[in-house]
Design a protein around this motif. Structure first.
Motif, PDB file in Angstrom:
ATOM      1  N   TYR A   1       0.944  -1.142   0.047  1.00  0.00           N
ATOM      2  CA  TYR A   1      -0.072  -0.105  -0.046  1.00  0.00           C
ATOM      3  C   TYR A   1       0.946   1.199   0.211  1.00  0.00           C
ATOM      4  O   TYR A   1       0.783   2.043   0.748  1.00  0.00           O
ATOM      5  CB  TYR A   1      -1.025  -0.071   1.317  1.00  0.00           C
ATOM      6  N   GLY A   2       1.978   1.134  -0.697  1.00  0.00           N
ATOM      7  CA  GLY A   2       2.619   2.454  -1.032  1.00  0.00           C
ATOM      8  C   GLY A   2       2.061   3.132  -2.024  1.00  0.00           C
ATOM      9  O   GLY A   2       0.910   3.112  -2.469  1.00  0.00           O
ATOM     10  N   GLY A   3       2.829   4.068  -2.693  1.00  0.00           N
ATOM     11  CA  GLY A   3       2.051   4.913  -3.654  1.00  0.00           C
ATOM     12  C   GLY A   3       1.073   5.997  -3.348  1.00  0.00           C
ATOM     13  O   GLY A   3       0.464   6.378  -4.123  1.00  0.00           O
ATOM     14  N   GLU A   4       1.100   6.338  -2.015  1.00  0.00           N
ATOM     15  CA  GLU A   4       0.304   7.242  -1.474  1.00  0.00           C
ATOM     16  C   GLU A   4       0.863   9.027  -1.885  1.00  0.00           C
ATOM     17  O   GLU A   4       1.280   9.585  -0.980  1.00  0.00           O
ATOM     18  CB  GLU A   4       0.233   7.138  -0.087  1.00  0.00           C
ATOM     19  N   LEU A   5       0.764   9.193  -3.074  1.00  0.00           N
ATOM     20  CA  LEU A   5       1.130  10.361  -3.637  1.00  0.00           C
ATOM     21  C   LEU A   5       0.518  11.467  -2.822  1.00  0.00           C
ATOM     22  O   LEU A   5       1.282  12.775  -2.816  1.00  0.00           O
ATOM     23  CB  LEU A   5       0.922  10.438  -5.130  1.00  0.00           C
ATOM     24  N   GLY A   6      -0.663  11.406  -2.374  1.00  0.00           N
ATOM     25  CA  GLY A   6      -1.443  12.520  -1.480  1.00  0.00           C
ATOM     26  C   GLY A   6      -1.060  12.800  -0.345  1.00  0.00           C
ATOM     27  O   GLY A   6      -1.176  14.122   0.113  1.00  0.00           O
ATOM     28  N   HIS A   7       0.030  12.090   0.083  1.00  0.00           N
ATOM     29  CA  HIS A   7       0.696  12.430   1.470  1.00  0.00           C
ATOM     30  C   HIS A   7       2.148  12.724   1.519  1.00  0.00           C
ATOM     31  O   HIS A   7       2.835  12.829   2.339  1.00  0.00           O
ATOM     32  CB  HIS A   7       0.643  11.127   2.429  1.00  0.00           C
ATOM     33  N   MET A   8       2.567  13.471   0.273  1.00  0.00           N
ATOM     34  CA  MET A   8       3.823  13.879   0.103  1.00  0.00           C
ATOM     35  C   MET A   8       3.473  15.558   0.681  1.00  0.00           C
ATOM     36  O   MET A   8       2.602  16.145   0.518  1.00  0.00           O
ATOM     37  CB  MET A   8       3.968  14.139  -1.481  1.00  0.00           C
TER      38      MET A   8
ATOM     39  N   GLY B   1       0.832  19.202   6.544  1.00  0.00           N
ATOM     40  CA  GLY B   1       1.168  19.861   5.486  1.00  0.00           C
ATOM     41  C   GLY B   1       0.951  18.722   4.345  1.00  0.00           C
ATOM     42  O   GLY B   1       1.787  19.228   3.061  1.00  0.00           O
ATOM     43  N   CYS B   2       0.307  17.926   4.160  1.00  0.00           N
ATOM     44  CA  CYS B   2       0.233  16.975   3.013  1.00  0.00           C
ATOM     45  C   CYS B   2      -0.327  17.600   1.879  1.00  0.00           C
ATOM     46  O   CYS B   2      -1.200  18.411   2.031  1.00  0.00           O
ATOM     47  CB  CYS B   2      -0.690  15.738   3.410  1.00  0.00           C
ATOM     48  N   TYR B   3       0.066  17.166   0.494  1.00  0.00           N
ATOM     49  CA  TYR B   3      -0.475  17.536  -0.599  1.00  0.00           C
ATOM     50  C   TYR B   3      -1.998  17.480  -0.760  1.00  0.00           C
ATOM     51  O   TYR B   3      -2.506  18.270  -1.167  1.00  0.00           O
ATOM     52  CB  TYR B   3       0.247  16.496  -1.746  1.00  0.00           C
ATOM     53  N   GLU B   4      -2.580  16.500  -0.076  1.00  0.00           N
ATOM     54  CA  GLU B   4      -4.232  16.258  -0.318  1.00  0.00           C
ATOM     55  C   GLU B   4      -4.770  17.544   0.605  1.00  0.00           C
ATOM     56  O   GLU B   4      -6.154  17.953   0.259  1.00  0.00           O
ATOM     57  CB  GLU B   4      -4.830  15.125   0.086  1.00  0.00           C
ATOM     58  N   GLN B   5      -4.162  18.000   1.535  1.00  0.00           N
ATOM     59  CA  GLN B   5      -4.798  19.115   2.355  1.00  0.00           C
ATOM     60  C   GLN B   5      -4.919  20.359   1.559  1.00  0.00           C
ATOM     61  O   GLN B   5      -5.547  21.413   1.981  1.00  0.00           O
ATOM     62  CB  GLN B   5      -3.848  19.406   3.414  1.00  0.00           C
ATOM     63  N   TYR B   6      -4.085  20.407   0.327  1.00  0.00           N
ATOM     64  CA  TYR B   6      -4.032  21.910  -0.557  1.00  0.00           C
ATOM     65  C   TYR B   6      -4.728  21.462  -1.909  1.00  0.00           C
ATOM     66  O   TYR B   6      -5.156  22.291  -2.497  1.00  0.00           O
ATOM     67  CB  TYR B   6      -2.622  22.151  -0.500  1.00  0.00           C
ATOM     68  N   ALA B   7      -4.587  20.093  -2.343  1.00  0.00           N
ATOM     69  CA  ALA B   7      -4.994  19.858  -3.771  1.00  0.00           C
ATOM     70  C   ALA B   7      -6.161  18.982  -3.998  1.00  0.00           C
ATOM     71  O   ALA B   7      -6.506  18.676  -4.999  1.00  0.00           O
ATOM     72  CB  ALA B   7      -3.472  19.089  -4.415  1.00  0.00           C
TER      73      ALA B   7
ATOM     74  N   ILE C   1      -1.904  22.162  -7.152  1.00  0.00           N
ATOM     75  CA  ILE C   1      -1.750  20.889  -7.940  1.00  0.00           C
ATOM     76  C   ILE C   1      -0.286  20.685  -8.762  1.00  0.00           C
ATOM     77  O   ILE C   1       0.273  19.649  -8.530  1.00  0.00           O
ATOM     78  CB  ILE C   1      -2.969  20.772  -8.950  1.00  0.00           C
ATOM     79  N   ALA C   2      -0.049  21.770  -9.127  1.00  0.00           N
ATOM     80  CA  ALA C   2       1.296  21.946  -9.894  1.00  0.00           C
ATOM     81  C   ALA C   2       2.580  21.566  -9.131  1.00  0.00           C
ATOM     82  O   ALA C   2       3.446  20.906  -9.687  1.00  0.00           O
ATOM     83  CB  ALA C   2       1.472  23.151 -10.756  1.00  0.00           C
ATOM     84  N   ILE C   3       2.512  21.870  -8.055  1.00  0.00           N
ATOM     85  CA  ILE C   3       3.737  21.636  -6.755  1.00  0.00           C
ATOM     86  C   ILE C   3       3.885  20.318  -6.753  1.00  0.00           C
ATOM     87  O   ILE C   3       5.167  19.816  -7.059  1.00  0.00           O
ATOM     88  CB  ILE C   3       3.450  22.276  -5.479  1.00  0.00           C
ATOM     89  N   GLY C   4       2.997  19.356  -6.828  1.00  0.00           N
ATOM     90  CA  GLY C   4       3.000  18.086  -6.687  1.00  0.00           C
ATOM     91  C   GLY C   4       3.526  17.416  -8.011  1.00  0.00           C
ATOM     92  O   GLY C   4       4.373  16.573  -8.259  1.00  0.00           O
ATOM     93  N   ILE C   5       2.675  17.990  -8.960  1.00  0.00           N
ATOM     94  CA  ILE C   5       3.364  17.402 -10.156  1.00  0.00           C
ATOM     95  C   ILE C   5       4.526  17.612 -10.845  1.00  0.00           C
ATOM     96  O   ILE C   5       5.498  17.022 -11.194  1.00  0.00           O
ATOM     97  CB  ILE C   5       2.291  18.171 -11.478  1.00  0.00           C
ATOM     98  N   ASN C   6       5.238  18.812 -10.386  1.00  0.00           N
ATOM     99  CA  ASN C   6       6.507  19.118 -10.836  1.00  0.00           C
ATOM    100  C   ASN C   6       7.518  18.367  -9.589  1.00  0.00           C
ATOM    101  O   ASN C   6       8.589  18.036 -10.288  1.00  0.00           O
ATOM    102  CB  ASN C   6       6.734  20.625 -10.272  1.00  0.00           C
ATOM    103  N   SER C   7       7.182  18.115  -8.637  1.00  0.00           N
ATOM    104  CA  SER C   7       7.852  17.027  -7.946  1.00  0.00           C
ATOM    105  C   SER C   7       7.960  15.616  -8.570  1.00  0.00           C
ATOM    106  O   SER C   7       8.911  14.950  -8.561  1.00  0.00           O
ATOM    107  CB  SER C   7       7.450  17.075  -6.386  1.00  0.00           C
TER     108      SER C   7
END
Ligand SMILES: [Zn+2]
Length: 301
Positions: A151-158, A173-179, A235-241
């Protein structure tokens, strides 16, 4: 044929799907997730039996939120469903006498896009499903990458904000709290509170939806435009990373908000550091059921 089941916090969707992943018919029942897990599963079994009386399916795939062990068929835990080491696959299989397998819902959506949707032309993709949270999926060489325990691949918790907003996962500060769409609705409410005379405030009222901000922007509201500028920047912050880490062939955005198509994609694309293919899910609202059907095919082979 295959029965694909998409378990969500609000509804459980059932779809009879052909071998080439065309949805024949679908049904939906309320999850009522405050109940005991046994009651929820009893309702699922009852509905699946009704469908079984009408359609012949020889395997069942289930997509569900949470930490899911697909190999053992166990739902360890989920944020919005009362799983507790629940052997869901065996319970459904034994009740219906049909081979059954389960996967995390974001993983199922990724399988759906890879085999039957927008990702068919690619081997290496990143999928982001924007909804209550941000579901993530990484496909490497045509296969989802699920980490060492499944159950890896949790991109929303970067983490994108040091000491940022608290997340149900325990981090901040997880990605999903903003995106996520939940985050977008919060951002809309904040904008409405700050600009009560704006068109966005008129359209959104007391309980604005994601759709309201797109229609206010379309009608020329500068407040709505600013909200979407900020949201697509997140959204783009995550995509760029992810671009820097994975260098995928394409990014696919899923979830109901992806129905906005270019209204959502164009402002994200402007903010991408490196040009790459950015698409919306082609399975749209059926992604969960079709993805679950693909999971059944891939896992039960
Ligand atoms: Zn988190």
């Amino acid at each position: 044929m295959i029965l694909g089941i998409d378990i969500g916090g609000t509804n459980i969707k059932f779809g009879v799907v052909t071998e080439d992943y065309q949805l024949v018919k679908s049904w939906s029942i309320p999850t009522l997730s405050h109940r005991d897990i046994a009651e929820i599963i009893d309702d699922m079994i009852e509905k699946a039996r009704e469908i079984q009386a009408e359609y012949h399916f020889d395997r069942i795939g289930i997509g569900t939120p949470g930490d899911i062990d697909s190999e053992r068929g166990i739902c360890h835990r989920a944020g919005n469903l009362p799983y507790n080491q629940t052997p869901l696959a065996a319970m459904i299989r034994d009740a219906l006498n049909v081979p059954t397998c389960i996967a995390n819902d974001a993983t199922a959506a990724l399988y759906g896009e890879l085999y039957a949707g927008a990702g068919k032309a690619y081997q290496n993709i990143i999928m982001l499903t924007l909804g209550t949270g941000v579901g993530g999926g990484i496909a490497i060489n045509g296969k989802p990458y699920l980490g060492s325990k499944g159950y890896g691949g949790e991109l929303g918790h970067m983490i994108i904000h040091y000491d940022g907003l608290p997340c149900p996962c325990g981090l901040r500060g997880c990605y999903e709290q903003y995106a996520s769409v939940t985050a977008l609705v919060r951002q809309i409410k904040e904008a409405i509170a700050a600009h009560p005379d704006s068109l966005l405030a008129k359209i959104g009222g007391e309980s604005p939806s994601a759709r309201d901000v797109f229609s206010a922007k379309e009608q020329g509201c500068p407040v709505a435009d600013a909200v979407l500028e900020q949201y697509t920047r997140y959204i783009a912050i995550g995509i760029n990373s992810y671009e820097a880490i994975f260098q995928p062939e394409a990014f696919i955005i899923g979830g109901a908000i992806s129905q906005q198509d270019e209204n959502l994609l164009a402002p994200i694309r402007e903010k991408m550091r490196k040009p790459n293919t950015l698409l919306t899910s082609s399975l749209k609202n059926d992604a969960g059921m079709i993805g679950a059907a693909v999971v059944a095919t891939v896992f039960l082979q």
